[in-house]
Motif scaffolding. Structure first.
Motif, mmCIF file in Angstrom:
data_model
loop_
_atom_site.group_PDB
_atom_site.id
_atom_site.type_symbol
_atom_site.label_atom_id
_atom_site.label_comp_id
_atom_site.label_asym_id
_atom_site.label_seq_id
_atom_site.Cartn_x
_atom_site.Cartn_y
_atom_site.Cartn_z
ATOM 1 N N VAL A 44 1.152 10.485 -0.652
ATOM 2 C CA VAL A 44 2.408 10.597 -1.393
ATOM 3 C C VAL A 44 3.489 10.942 -0.379
ATOM 4 N N VAL A 45 4.544 10.137 -0.396
ATOM 5 C CA VAL A 45 5.649 10.309 0.534
ATOM 6 C C VAL A 45 6.910 10.602 -0.255
ATOM 7 N N SER A 46 7.585 11.669 0.101
ATOM 8 C CA SER A 46 8.845 12.043 -0.541
ATOM 9 C C SER A 46 9.998 11.545 0.319
ATOM 10 N N ILE A 47 10.892 10.783 -0.310
ATOM 11 C CA ILE A 47 12.051 10.221 0.384
ATOM 12 C C ILE A 47 13.303 10.637 -0.366
ATOM 13 N N THR A 48 14.230 11.274 0.337
ATOM 14 C CA THR A 48 15.520 11.625 -0.255
ATOM 15 C C THR A 48 16.567 10.742 0.408
ATOM 16 N N THR A 49 17.230 9.935 -0.405
ATOM 17 C CA THR A 49 18.191 8.965 0.125
ATOM 18 C C THR A 49 19.214 8.588 -0.942
ATOM 19 N N THR A 50 20.330 8.050 -0.488
ATOM 20 C CA THR A 50 21.322 7.513 -1.416
ATOM 21 C C THR A 50 21.216 5.985 -1.511
ATOM 22 N N THR A 51 20.199 5.431 -0.866
ATOM 23 C CA THR A 51 19.973 3.987 -0.900
ATOM 24 C C THR A 51 19.607 3.546 -2.316
ATOM 25 N N GLU A 52 20.072 2.377 -2.697
ATOM 26 C CA GLU A 52 19.782 1.827 -4.023
ATOM 27 C C GLU A 52 18.286 1.563 -4.182
ATOM 28 N N PRO A 53 17.720 1.830 -5.357
ATOM 29 C CA PRO A 53 16.285 1.613 -5.594
ATOM 30 C C PRO A 53 15.825 0.188 -5.277
ATOM 31 N N LYS A 54 16.652 -0.804 -5.519
ATOM 32 C CA LYS A 54 16.271 -2.196 -5.242
ATOM 33 C C LYS A 54 15.982 -2.383 -3.752
ATOM 34 N N SER A 55 16.781 -1.783 -2.911
ATOM 35 C CA SER A 55 16.572 -1.887 -1.471
ATOM 36 C C SER A 55 15.262 -1.222 -1.059
ATOM 37 N N ILE A 56 14.940 -0.132 -1.698
ATOM 38 C CA ILE A 56 13.694 0.564 -1.400
ATOM 39 C C ILE A 56 12.505 -0.305 -1.822
ATOM 40 N N ALA A 57 12.579 -0.894 -3.000
ATOM 41 C CA ALA A 57 11.493 -1.730 -3.507
ATOM 42 C C ALA A 57 11.224 -2.913 -2.589
ATOM 43 N N GLU A 58 12.245 -3.454 -1.968
ATOM 44 C CA GLU A 58 12.071 -4.589 -1.063
ATOM 45 C C GLU A 58 11.259 -4.206 0.173
ATOM 46 N N GLY A 59 11.211 -2.930 0.513
ATOM 47 C CA GLY A 59 10.471 -2.473 1.675
ATOM 48 C C GLY A 59 8.975 -2.341 1.457
ATOM 49 N N TYR A 60 8.512 -2.483 0.217
ATOM 50 C CA TYR A 60 7.089 -2.327 -0.059
ATOM 51 C C TYR A 60 6.246 -3.432 0.551
ATOM 52 N N PHE A 61 6.783 -4.640 0.647
ATOM 53 C CA PHE A 61 6.004 -5.766 1.160
ATOM 54 C C PHE A 61 5.591 -5.493 2.606
ATOM 55 N N GLY A 62 4.312 -5.461 2.857
ATOM 56 C CA GLY A 62 3.803 -5.221 4.200
ATOM 57 C C GLY A 62 3.632 -3.755 4.571
ATOM 58 N N LEU A 63 3.968 -2.846 3.656
ATOM 59 C CA LEU A 63 3.878 -1.421 3.952
ATOM 60 C C LEU A 63 2.425 -0.973 4.182
ATOM 61 N N THR A 64 1.493 -1.494 3.392
ATOM 62 C CA THR A 64 0.093 -1.098 3.534
ATOM 63 C C THR A 64 -0.426 -1.404 4.938
ATOM 64 N N SER A 65 -0.100 -2.562 5.442
ATOM 65 C CA SER A 65 -0.531 -2.944 6.786
ATOM 66 C C SER A 65 0.031 -1.996 7.847
ATOM 67 N N LYS A 66 1.307 -1.661 7.721
ATOM 68 C CA LYS A 66 1.936 -0.734 8.662
ATOM 69 C C LYS A 66 1.275 0.641 8.603
ATOM 70 N N VAL A 67 0.965 1.100 7.402
ATOM 71 C CA VAL A 67 0.346 2.411 7.235
ATOM 72 C C VAL A 67 -1.081 2.395 7.790
ATOM 73 N N ARG A 68 -1.819 1.315 7.555
ATOM 74 C CA ARG A 68 -3.182 1.211 8.112
ATOM 75 C C ARG A 68 -3.141 1.297 9.628
ATOM 76 N N THR A 69 -2.199 0.624 10.237
ATOM 77 C CA THR A 69 -2.050 0.677 11.691
ATOM 78 C C THR A 69 -1.706 2.089 12.134
ATOM 79 N N ALA A 70 -0.809 2.745 11.414
ATOM 80 C CA ALA A 70 -0.387 4.104 11.765
ATOM 81 C C ALA A 70 -1.542 5.102 11.632
ATOM 82 N N LEU A 71 -2.421 4.882 10.664
ATOM 83 C CA LEU A 71 -3.548 5.790 10.475
ATOM 84 C C LEU A 71 -4.534 5.719 11.636
ATOM 85 N N GLY A 72 -4.651 4.571 12.255
ATOM 86 C CA GLY A 72 -5.520 4.434 13.417
ATOM 87 C C GLY A 72 -6.966 4.155 13.066
#
Length: 92
Positions: A44-72
């Motif tokens: 669970v990641v907490s993000i505090t921002t004034t960015t519009e929710p639509k912009s945040i939702a667009e960032g989900y694509f490919g997030l799992t792959s990035k997180v898997r790489t970050a986990l090592g």
């Protein structure tokens, strides 16, 4: 297995890069739970921002792959389930 400081930092970097949010006040991992039976890591990641929710939702694509790489390699057999909690930052 626990989330050490180095992995936490890599996770935050990957999430920040993937979402590419403007006006971010805070990003932090608030929960990291391991389900060994299901081979899942629930993050669970907490993000505090004034960015519009639509912009945040667009960032989900490919997030799992990035997180898997970050986990090592220690977490290569686990599937990350990422849940962002978005809080609106105040504009002054």
């Amino acid at each position: 297995m626990e989330l050490d400081a180095e992995i936490r930092e890599r996770l935050l970097e990957a999430i920040s890069e993937k979402f590419a949010l403007e006006n971010v006040e805070n990003i932090e991992v608030t929960s990291f739970d391991v389900d060994s039976d299901r081979r899942e890591v629930r993050i669970v990641v907490s993000i505090t921002t004034t960015t519009e929710p639509k912009s945040i939702a667009e960032g989900y694509f490919g997030l799992t792959s990035k997180v898997r790489t970050a986990l090592g390699s220690d977490w290569k057999d686990f599937f990350p389930v990422i849940t962002p909690e978005i809080a609106s930052g105040a504009n002054a």
